[in-house]
Scaffold this motif. Structure first.
Motif, PDB file in Angstrom:
ATOM      1  N   TRP A  67       0.845  -1.192   0.000  1.00 57.02           N
ATOM      2  CA  TRP A  67       0.000   0.000   0.000  1.00 57.02           C
ATOM      3  C   TRP A  67       0.883   1.246   0.000  1.00 57.02           C
ATOM      4  CZ3 TRP A  67      -4.951  -0.458  -1.118  1.00 57.02           C
ATOM      5  CH2 TRP A  67      -5.565  -1.715  -0.919  1.00 57.02           C
ATOM      6  N   ASP A  75       1.599   5.519   0.133  1.00 56.88           N
ATOM      7  CA  ASP A  75       1.163   6.836   0.592  1.00 56.88           C
ATOM      8  C   ASP A  75       2.013   7.867  -0.144  1.00 56.88           C
ATOM      9  OD1 ASP A  75       3.629   6.891   1.907  1.00 56.88           O
ATOM     10  OD2 ASP A  75       2.769   6.278   3.828  1.00 56.88           O
ATOM     11  N   ALA A  79       2.223   7.528  -3.841  1.00 57.16           N
ATOM     12  CA  ALA A  79       0.933   8.083  -4.245  1.00 57.16           C
ATOM     13  C   ALA A  79       1.062   9.598  -4.260  1.00 57.16           C
ATOM     14  CB  ALA A  79      -0.161   7.650  -3.268  1.00 57.16           C
ATOM     15  N   ASP A 131     -10.312   3.298 -10.110  1.00 58.27           N
ATOM     16  CA  ASP A 131     -10.853   2.624  -8.923  1.00 58.27           C
ATOM     17  C   ASP A 131     -11.634   1.368  -9.299  1.00 58.27           C
ATOM     18  OD1 ASP A 131     -11.683   2.051  -6.327  1.00 58.27           O
ATOM     19  OD2 ASP A 131     -13.436   3.380  -6.466  1.00 58.27           O
ATOM     20  N   ARG A 166      -5.907   1.076  -7.848  1.00 57.57           N
ATOM     21  CA  ARG A 166      -6.578   2.079  -7.018  1.00 57.57           C
ATOM     22  C   ARG A 166      -7.811   1.448  -6.399  1.00 57.57           C
ATOM     23  NH1 ARG A 166      -8.650   8.201  -8.715  1.00 57.57           N
ATOM     24  NH2 ARG A 166      -9.741   8.657  -6.748  1.00 57.57           N
ATOM     25  N   ASP A 182      -9.726   5.785  -2.647  1.00 61.59           N
ATOM     26  CA  ASP A 182      -8.689   6.815  -2.768  1.00 61.59           C
ATOM     27  C   ASP A 182      -7.351   6.318  -2.238  1.00 61.59           C
ATOM     28  OD1 ASP A 182     -10.295   8.806  -3.958  1.00 61.59           O
ATOM     29  OD2 ASP A 182     -11.164   9.291  -2.003  1.00 61.59           O
ATOM     30  N   THR A 183      -7.163   5.014  -2.231  1.00 64.93           N
ATOM     31  CA  THR A 183      -5.882   4.448  -1.839  1.00 64.93           C
ATOM     32  C   THR A 183      -5.274   3.699  -3.022  1.00 64.93           C
ATOM     33  OG1 THR A 183      -6.958   2.445  -0.979  1.00 64.93           O
ATOM     34  CG2 THR A 183      -6.534   4.235   0.588  1.00 64.93           C
ATOM     35  N   TYR A 184      -3.941   3.561  -2.989  1.00 65.09           N
ATOM     36  CA  TYR A 184      -3.217   2.967  -4.107  1.00 65.09           C
ATOM     37  C   TYR A 184      -2.291   1.877  -3.583  1.00 65.09           C
ATOM     38  CZ  TYR A 184      -4.908   7.074  -6.568  1.00 65.09           C
ATOM     39  OH  TYR A 184      -5.726   8.036  -7.107  1.00 65.09           O
ATOM     40  N   LEU A 238     -10.962  -1.497   4.214  1.00 65.90           N
ATOM     41  CA  LEU A 238     -11.205  -1.161   2.814  1.00 65.90           C
ATOM     42  C   LEU A 238     -12.687  -1.357   2.491  1.00 65.90           C
ATOM     43  CD1 LEU A 238      -9.714  -0.398   0.144  1.00 65.90           C
ATOM     44  CD2 LEU A 238      -9.626  -2.849  -0.355  1.00 65.90           C
TER      45      LEU A 238
END
Length: 281
Positions: free
Chosen positions: A46, A48, A63, A98, A116, A119-121, A172
């Motif tokens: 993950w 950030d 990200a 997404d 994606r 809003d997280t990658y 999630l």
């Protein structure tokens, strides 16, 4: 429920049904074992907004905070496009969508999938040498049985409905769009399941039943239906129920079924809990 054939044609009909299912199941296992399919996943990182390097991966990643991911290459990565590959130099921006398959970066025989989720990658590493693929011994399933084939009816919503469901990854969420309800009779009782659009047409049912967490994967299973006919009729063949990718690997982000998609009957049809060679002692 579909009627049972009796008389001299019964055995040949049952044999044809079982043969058709066996061909379908063999195709499913072949698809699972493709070099960069779900069995090839070896990592899920993950991201950030902090620039980081990851063991075994080229370059650095972060990200951006505004809808993308930046890869700063160190010379050995290749950006994989729909048309061809091109060397990555300097910093490139990747913009996965997404809930959709990610953008792929090729490194030797591996593929790094940039995904994606809301809003997280994250980076998902696909390696043909993953033990989950090289030691794959097939997808266990219940014997095909016509008792698990039902005639259903699709009742579309006036407007599609965006739902919020959990995921196998803590914290999630997924936001699938439901298009209606499929109603059917199974084991003498009336049931209904919320339906989603299928990825390649038709409808998709994502559900728990009384086998979930016992003989089948606890996170639920899915079943694809063909498009309804003009009267809304659909065939619901639970023999073709599939595990989601998260049943085979720890590096998937599968959604959980909607809260109401829980059958009280034990659907002893379709795929059972698979063996996980990555969890072997």
């Amino acid at each position: 429920m579909t009627s049972t054939v009796s008389g001299p044609n019964a055995s040949s009909t049952a044999a044809t049904f079982a043969q058709d299912w066996a061909v379908w199941h063999a195709d499913r296992e072949e698809q699972l074992a493709t070099p960069h399919g779900w069995l090839s996943l070896t990592a899920l990182h993950w991201l950030d907004e902090t620039t980081r390097a990851y063991d075994g991966l080229p370059g650095t990643w972060r990200a951006t905070g505004d809808g993308g991911v930046e890869l700063t290459a160190d010379g050995d990565a290749v950006l994989d496009t729909e048309l061809d590959g091109a060397p990555v130099t300097g910093t490139v921006r990747l913009e996965p969508v997404d809930g959709q398959p990610g953008v792929l970066v090729t490194v030797g025989e591996r593929k790094i999938e940039v995904i994606r989720r809301t809003d997280t990658y994250a980076l998902r590493v696909r390696d043909p040498q993953a033990i989950t693929r090289t030691a794959f011994a097939g997808a266990p399933a219940f014997p095909a049985d016509e008792r698990w084939v039902a005639e259903g009816r699709f009742e579309p919503y006036a407007e599609p409905q965006r739902l919020t469901v959990g995921a196998v990854v803590d914290g999630l969420q997924h936001f699938p769009v439901a298009v209606g309800v499929v109603r059917f009779t199974l084991e003498g009782a009336e049931h209904s399941l919320v339906a989603f659009p299928g990825k390649d047409g038709g409808l998709s049912l994502h559900f728990h039943d009384a086998t979930s967490g016992e003989s089948t994967y606890g996170g639920g299973r899915s079943l694809r239906l063909d498009d309804p006919d003009a009267d809304g009729r659909v065939t619901v063949d639970f023999n073709r129920t599939l595990n989601l990718p998260c049943a085979f690997t720890a590096h998937a982000t599968c959604p959980l079924p909607p809260a109401g998609n829980r059958l009280t009957v034990a659907v002893e049809a379709g795929e059972r809990t698979p063996l996980r060679p990555d969890l072997a002692p």
